[in-house]
Enzyme design. Sequence first.
Site, PDB file in Angstrom:
ATOM      1  N   ILE A   1      76.616  65.811  22.402  1.00  0.00           N
ATOM      2  CA  ILE A   1      76.315  66.897  21.475  1.00  0.00           C
ATOM      3  C   ILE A   1      77.223  68.089  21.729  1.00  0.00           C
ATOM      4  O   ILE A   1      77.733  68.714  20.790  1.00  0.00           O
ATOM      5  CB  ILE A   1      74.830  67.302  21.593  1.00  0.00           C
ATOM      6  CG1 ILE A   1      73.930  66.174  21.067  1.00  0.00           C
ATOM      7  CG2 ILE A   1      74.563  68.585  20.817  1.00  0.00           C
ATOM      8  CD1 ILE A   1      72.452  66.408  21.306  1.00  0.00           C
TER       9      ILE A   1
ATOM     10  N   ASP B   1      79.986  74.388  37.289  1.00  0.00           N
ATOM     11  CA  ASP B   1      78.688  73.733  37.438  1.00  0.00           C
ATOM     12  C   ASP B   1      77.619  74.727  37.012  1.00  0.00           C
ATOM     13  O   ASP B   1      77.440  75.777  37.647  1.00  0.00           O
ATOM     14  CB  ASP B   1      78.504  73.314  38.899  1.00  0.00           C
ATOM     15  CG  ASP B   1      77.184  72.601  39.148  1.00  0.00           C
ATOM     16  OD1 ASP B   1      76.277  72.666  38.297  1.00  0.00           O
ATOM     17  OD2 ASP B   1      77.054  71.980  40.226  1.00  0.00           O
TER      18      ASP B   1
ATOM     19  N   ASN C   1      74.498  74.274  26.387  1.00  0.00           N
ATOM     20  CA  ASN C   1      74.158  72.887  26.073  1.00  0.00           C
ATOM     21  C   ASN C   1      73.964  72.022  27.321  1.00  0.00           C
ATOM     22  O   ASN C   1      73.305  70.989  27.259  1.00  0.00           O
ATOM     23  CB  ASN C   1      75.265  72.288  25.198  1.00  0.00           C
ATOM     24  CG  ASN C   1      75.126  70.795  25.022  1.00  0.00           C
ATOM     25  OD1 ASN C   1      74.281  70.325  24.267  1.00  0.00           O
ATOM     26  ND2 ASN C   1      75.962  70.032  25.724  1.00  0.00           N
TER      27      ASN C   1
ATOM     28  N   SER D   1      64.100  71.190  23.597  1.00  0.00           N
ATOM     29  CA  SER D   1      63.946  69.792  23.214  1.00  0.00           C
ATOM     30  C   SER D   1      62.608  69.628  22.515  1.00  0.00           C
ATOM     31  O   SER D   1      61.659  70.378  22.782  1.00  0.00           O
ATOM     32  CB  SER D   1      63.982  68.885  24.453  1.00  0.00           C
ATOM     33  OG  SER D   1      63.587  67.559  24.126  1.00  0.00           O
TER      34      SER D   1
ATOM     35  N   TYR E   1      60.809  67.200  32.981  1.00  0.00           N
ATOM     36  CA  TYR E   1      61.818  67.535  31.974  1.00  0.00           C
ATOM     37  C   TYR E   1      61.218  68.372  30.860  1.00  0.00           C
ATOM     38  O   TYR E   1      61.780  69.398  30.460  1.00  0.00           O
ATOM     39  CB  TYR E   1      62.406  66.248  31.400  1.00  0.00           C
ATOM     40  CG  TYR E   1      63.390  66.475  30.274  1.00  0.00           C
ATOM     41  CD1 TYR E   1      64.721  66.769  30.533  1.00  0.00           C
ATOM     42  CD2 TYR E   1      62.986  66.391  28.943  1.00  0.00           C
ATOM     43  CE1 TYR E   1      65.631  66.973  29.503  1.00  0.00           C
ATOM     44  CE2 TYR E   1      63.880  66.590  27.902  1.00  0.00           C
ATOM     45  CZ  TYR E   1      65.200  66.884  28.196  1.00  0.00           C
ATOM     46  OH  TYR E   1      66.088  67.102  27.161  1.00  0.00           O
TER      47      TYR E   1
ATOM     48  N   LYS F   1      62.162  72.280  29.468  1.00  0.00           N
ATOM     49  CA  LYS F   1      62.575  72.619  28.109  1.00  0.00           C
ATOM     50  C   LYS F   1      61.598  73.598  27.449  1.00  0.00           C
ATOM     51  O   LYS F   1      61.998  74.435  26.625  1.00  0.00           O
ATOM     52  CB  LYS F   1      62.717  71.344  27.275  1.00  0.00           C
ATOM     53  CG  LYS F   1      63.880  70.464  27.728  1.00  0.00           C
ATOM     54  CD  LYS F   1      65.214  71.215  27.659  1.00  0.00           C
ATOM     55  CE  LYS F   1      66.384  70.334  27.974  1.00  0.00           C
ATOM     56  NZ  LYS F   1      67.687  71.026  27.836  1.00  0.00           N
TER      57      LYS F   1
ATOM     58  N   THR G   1      73.627  59.444  21.313  1.00  0.00           N
ATOM     59  CA  THR G   1      74.598  59.769  22.353  1.00  0.00           C
ATOM     60  C   THR G   1      74.467  58.762  23.491  1.00  0.00           C
ATOM     61  O   THR G   1      73.505  57.987  23.546  1.00  0.00           O
ATOM     62  CB  THR G   1      74.373  61.177  22.917  1.00  0.00           C
ATOM     63  OG1 THR G   1      73.085  61.205  23.579  1.00  0.00           O
ATOM     64  CG2 THR G   1      74.397  62.228  21.814  1.00  0.00           C
TER      65      THR G   1
ATOM     66  N   TYR H   1      61.455  56.559  26.447  1.00  0.00           N
ATOM     67  CA  TYR H   1      60.709  57.367  25.484  1.00  0.00           C
ATOM     68  C   TYR H   1      59.653  56.552  24.747  1.00  0.00           C
ATOM     69  O   TYR H   1      58.882  57.088  23.963  1.00  0.00           O
ATOM     70  CB  TYR H   1      61.665  57.992  24.463  1.00  0.00           C
ATOM     71  CG  TYR H   1      62.331  59.255  24.949  1.00  0.00           C
ATOM     72  CD1 TYR H   1      61.715  60.494  24.803  1.00  0.00           C
ATOM     73  CD2 TYR H   1      63.575  59.216  25.570  1.00  0.00           C
ATOM     74  CE1 TYR H   1      62.324  61.660  25.250  1.00  0.00           C
ATOM     75  CE2 TYR H   1      64.192  60.371  26.025  1.00  0.00           C
ATOM     76  CZ  TYR H   1      63.566  61.576  25.858  1.00  0.00           C
ATOM     77  OH  TYR H   1      64.164  62.731  26.308  1.00  0.00           O
TER      78      TYR H   1
END
Length: 267
Positions: free
Chosen positions: A29, A75, A102, A152, A165, A169, A200, A210
């Site tokens: 992305i 980084d 991103n 997300s 995660y 987000k 991706t 998922y």
Amino acid sequence: MQIYQRTKELQMKKLEGKVAIITGSSRGIGKEIAIKLSHEGAKVIVNYSSSPEKAEEVVKQIKQQGGEATAIQADMSRVDQIQQLVTKAVEKYGQLDILVSNAGIEYFGKLEEITPEDFDRVFSLNVAGQLFVTQAAARYLTSGGRIVLTSSISAGKSVLYHTLYAASKAAVSAMVLNLAPELGERGITINAIAPGGTATDMAQENAKRYTHPSLQNVSPDALLKSKISLQRLAQPQEIAAAVTFLVSDDASYITGSTLAVDGGILF
């Protein structure tokens, strides 16, 4: 004369004269965001952490298409390197107008498996990295500046073993909401995008995770049709188009928002 003037205005690129940093833009992305912003006239900093060859390929592609770009290593989990990235960008082009954060890392793990090291690794990049690159960029942004962070749909969707995660987000969406009035005093907008499933290499690596174990035998096409209104994954270029909108003058009155770019998640 009026027709000529109108034609000239239509031909002007939305981001002409702007300078943009896109973190994590050597692939996926981020790469498409860098290319899209360049198409709209922005001079682009292609940031990478450990893939100089891929970053230089993006720069080469942008230059072949008539754009201007520079690859800079940093980084995003290291505050000192974040500051160096922004400083180098400003030294290179003399200004900074747009930040697109991103860079991020995926994580799946059961509650009993999550370690303090996992927490630090995920939050240092997905949360702290986005906060401190915003802090560094904001020192140079002036009125009309644009910041877009990456959240997300996972922040508002229950997925098995995705707690760490998703929490990282959700923190990003909270950041843009609360930074909006502070940056708004200076005429700077800050928003986030919340991509859904996107075609991706990262998505390909984690697609099965998922899906609930009870649905592992269901065909991928059937799953997409049952979960997404548009019945397909997003293309990276479609996420890039949403980001381009948010950093343009067309979104001048949008701030503090998280824009879902998910094809219409059904549940």
